[in-house]
Scaffold this motif. Structure first.
Motif, mmCIF file in Angstrom:
data_model
loop_
_atom_site.group_PDB
_atom_site.id
_atom_site.type_symbol
_atom_site.label_atom_id
_atom_site.label_comp_id
_atom_site.label_asym_id
_atom_site.label_seq_id
_atom_site.Cartn_x
_atom_site.Cartn_y
_atom_site.Cartn_z
ATOM 1 N N ASN A 195 -15.177 -20.383 -23.434
ATOM 2 C CA ASN A 195 -14.719 -19.111 -23.913
ATOM 3 C C ASN A 195 -13.196 -18.766 -23.548
ATOM 4 N N GLU A 196 -12.410 -18.703 -24.457
ATOM 5 C CA GLU A 196 -11.079 -18.799 -24.385
ATOM 6 C C GLU A 196 -10.416 -17.345 -23.628
ATOM 7 N N GLU A 197 -11.309 -16.275 -24.651
ATOM 8 C CA GLU A 197 -10.935 -15.045 -23.950
ATOM 9 C C GLU A 197 -11.514 -14.571 -22.440
ATOM 10 N N ARG A 198 -12.507 -14.982 -22.086
ATOM 11 C CA ARG A 198 -13.240 -15.029 -20.761
ATOM 12 C C ARG A 198 -12.579 -15.899 -19.483
ATOM 13 N N GLY A 199 -11.983 -17.068 -20.169
ATOM 14 C CA GLY A 199 -11.725 -18.094 -19.365
ATOM 15 C C GLY A 199 -12.686 -18.622 -18.595
ATOM 16 N N SER A 200 -13.916 -18.738 -19.274
ATOM 17 C CA SER A 200 -15.083 -19.333 -18.697
ATOM 18 C C SER A 200 -16.057 -19.991 -19.712
ATOM 19 N N TYR A 201 -16.840 -20.685 -19.297
ATOM 20 C CA TYR A 201 -17.932 -21.080 -20.184
ATOM 21 C C TYR A 201 -19.077 -20.250 -20.454
ATOM 22 N N ASP A 202 -19.447 -20.169 -21.790
ATOM 23 C CA ASP A 202 -20.612 -19.331 -22.220
ATOM 24 C C ASP A 202 -21.868 -20.500 -22.050
ATOM 25 N N PHE A 203 -22.772 -19.854 -21.635
ATOM 26 C CA PHE A 203 -23.931 -20.848 -21.438
ATOM 27 C C PHE A 203 -25.209 -20.514 -22.103
ATOM 28 N N GLY A 204 -26.271 -21.402 -22.277
ATOM 29 C CA GLY A 204 -27.588 -21.104 -22.732
ATOM 30 C C GLY A 204 -28.454 -20.173 -22.011
ATOM 31 N N GLY A 205 -29.395 -19.782 -22.788
ATOM 32 C CA GLY A 205 -30.494 -19.142 -21.694
ATOM 33 C C GLY A 205 -31.369 -20.022 -20.911
ATOM 34 N N ILE A 206 -31.598 -19.535 -19.316
ATOM 35 C CA ILE A 206 -32.304 -19.965 -18.490
ATOM 36 C C ILE A 206 -33.839 -19.687 -18.574
ATOM 37 N N ASP A 207 -34.605 -20.898 -18.395
ATOM 38 C CA ASP A 207 -36.085 -20.557 -18.620
ATOM 39 C C ASP A 207 -36.470 -19.985 -17.448
ATOM 40 N N TRP A 208 -36.671 -18.652 -17.257
ATOM 41 C CA TRP A 208 -36.913 -17.853 -16.035
ATOM 42 C C TRP A 208 -38.361 -17.977 -15.482
ATOM 43 N N ASP A 209 -39.172 -18.073 -16.880
ATOM 44 C CA ASP A 209 -40.643 -18.293 -16.650
ATOM 45 C C ASP A 209 -40.793 -19.634 -15.656
ATOM 46 N N GLU A 210 -40.213 -20.905 -16.075
ATOM 47 C CA GLU A 210 -40.297 -22.011 -15.124
ATOM 48 C C GLU A 210 -39.961 -21.745 -13.641
ATOM 49 N N PHE A 211 -38.873 -20.932 -13.677
ATOM 50 C CA PHE A 211 -38.203 -20.705 -12.049
ATOM 51 C C PHE A 211 -39.434 -20.101 -11.197
ATOM 52 N N TRP A 212 -40.096 -18.916 -12.119
ATOM 53 C CA TRP A 212 -40.936 -17.941 -11.282
ATOM 54 C C TRP A 212 -42.316 -18.995 -11.116
ATOM 55 N N GLN A 213 -42.586 -19.738 -12.154
ATOM 56 C CA GLN A 213 -43.900 -20.694 -11.747
ATOM 57 C C GLN A 213 -43.581 -21.433 -10.419
ATOM 58 N N VAL A 214 -42.358 -21.936 -10.395
ATOM 59 C CA VAL A 214 -42.172 -23.018 -9.284
ATOM 60 C C VAL A 214 -41.895 -22.140 -7.900
ATOM 61 N N VAL A 215 -41.347 -21.021 -8.086
ATOM 62 C CA VAL A 215 -41.407 -20.134 -6.692
ATOM 63 C C VAL A 215 -42.782 -19.777 -6.398
ATOM 64 N N LYS A 216 -43.741 -19.437 -7.298
ATOM 65 C CA LYS A 216 -44.812 -19.114 -7.050
ATOM 66 C C LYS A 216 -45.961 -20.298 -6.649
ATOM 67 N N GLY A 217 -45.320 -21.505 -6.384
ATOM 68 C CA GLY A 217 -46.239 -22.609 -5.851
ATOM 69 C C GLY A 217 -46.477 -23.706 -7.128
#
Lengths: 95, 316
Positions: free
Chosen positions: B254-276
């Protein structure tokens, strides 16, 4: 047999000759000899030291931060202990 | 102490932190500060210790002696980092045994990234490059945190961590420039570790419950989203350089921000792993608890021997 936990040791390391031993951290060990060996592995993996002291933590007496005032404030108003307290003419050199 | 006294102590305490003064173990501190630090520091120590498991898995199968000594040294460093952090946590008045107990009973968490398996040698490269890379981004600001023993431990950790990331990236370079199968292996490892590495930097700012207080206490100096963006921006060119593709179709400069735009993170997976419910949660805890239990006789024997020697010394 009831398990007895290994005591805590404070580790002091001299990084090279000519420098003082400095507190590096602490670790658990069954005795002083093991504390030295463990300190070698935990705190000097990259040539950080040439000499190690270990002291069992319970033998250290520390000042209490609550007594900061009575211990250290008396030194604060004794400016005459510093060389800058004394007025000398600019012409005086080497002093 | 009266409530009024506590209030004034708290005010004085917050002022000290605002002035960038360090807090040392025997200083007065609010109970919440103590508890938050015990939680975060022990979680950090546990992560170092559990983090040895996925990598230890490959020590005997490292492809050359050069790789093997490097991996051994890295895993030994993780043990060392765990030890610095445990002893720093103990300065807050909690015992090592309590901390282990919290880990072994599942009361305390560790970084959920270590609940993913290391299936191929390329995973060792990906862990060093991405997981240690994300850890460095998390840890560098902690060298300035308000609690003295934590800050000092982190300075040592950060000094040692950069070799970890370089050895990982070097593994990836070699594989990426190797046979088509080796390159594919490197790409596969990147595909599996990329998203968990992004998750490692924590929930998004709007979902992070501890951020505000932690920023105030300088336990955190940048938010999770800022850290994640920094990680992505510095890692994408490293992937490009060795011809690997980040597994995110939405990734775009993203030229304007001077950073990369990126796709959505699967937070369900994250919480599943956190929960064991991650692929390796049970395995990791079994290994950890097993090592502790099987080592009990060694700890007892060492203590008995030390006592025997001491008695003998006194008898002379």
């Amino acid at each position: 047999m009831a398990t007895k936990d290994w005591p805590l040791w404070e580790i002091f390391v001299r990084s090279k000759n000519g420098l003082e031993h400095r507190h590096f951290g602490s670790l658990h060990a069954a005795d002083a000899e093991m504390a030295l060996e463990n300190a070698r592995d935990v705190y000097t993996r990259r040539n950080e030291g040439v000499s190690i002291w270990v002291v069992e933590s319970k033998h250290i007496t520390a000042s209490n931060p609550e007594n900061y005032g009575e211990l250290f404030e008396p030194a604060q108003d004794k400016v005459y202990r510093h060389p800058t307290f004394y007025d000398l003419p600019d012409e005086v050199k080497h002093m | 102490m009266s409530e009024e006294q506590i209030m004034s102590l708290e005010k004085y305490f917050e002022e000290r932190i605002a002035r960038d003064e360090k807090i040392e173990p025997k200083d007065w501190m609010p109970e919440k500060y103590r508890q938050t630090h015990i939680r975060q520091m022990s979680q950090h120590a546990h992560s170092e210790v559990v983090g040895m498991l996925p990598e230890g898995n490959w020590i005997t199968r490292a492809p050359s002696l050069r790789r093997k000594v490097a991996l051994l040294a890295k895993v030994q460093d993780e043990a060392g980092h765990g030890l610095y952090l445990y002893s720093a946590t103990e300065t807050l008045g909690v015992s090592r045994e309590e901390l282990y107990e919290q880990l072994h009973t599942g009361k305390a968490k560790y970084s959920s990234i270590f609940n993913y398996p290391t299936l191929t040698w390329a995973d060792i490269g990906a862990i060093g490059w991405l997981v240690d890379g994300a850890a460095i981004i998390n840890q560098v600001p902690l060298c300035n945190t308000s609690y003295g023993p934590y800050a000092r431990a982190m300075i040592r950790v950060c000094k040692e961590e950069s070799f970890h990331q370089r050895q990982g990236y070097e593994i990836m370079i070699k594989l990426a420039n190797g046979t088509p199968e080796q390159k594919e292996m490197a790409q596969d490892a990147l595909n599996r570790w990329w998203w968990p590495s992004l998750m490692m930097l924590g929930p998004t700012d709007d979902k992070s419950v501890h951020t505000e207080q932690s920023m105030k206490w300088k336990l955190k100096r940048k938010t999770n989203d800022e850290l994640r963006q920094q990680f992505i921006d510095q890692t994408v060119p490293q992937a490009d350089l060795i011809g690997l593709k980040i597994p995110d179709p939405d990734l775009k400069w993203n030229e304007e921000r001077g950073s990369y735009d990126f796709g959505g993170i699967d937070w369900d997976e994250f919480w599943q792993v956190v929960k064991g419910h991650g692929p390796m949660n049970k395995e990791r805890m079994k290994a950890r608890v097993g090592a502790w239990e099987r080592g009990a006789w060694v700890r007892d024997a060492a203590m008995a021997y030390a006592e025997k020697k001491e008695k003998r010394k006194q008898a002379v």
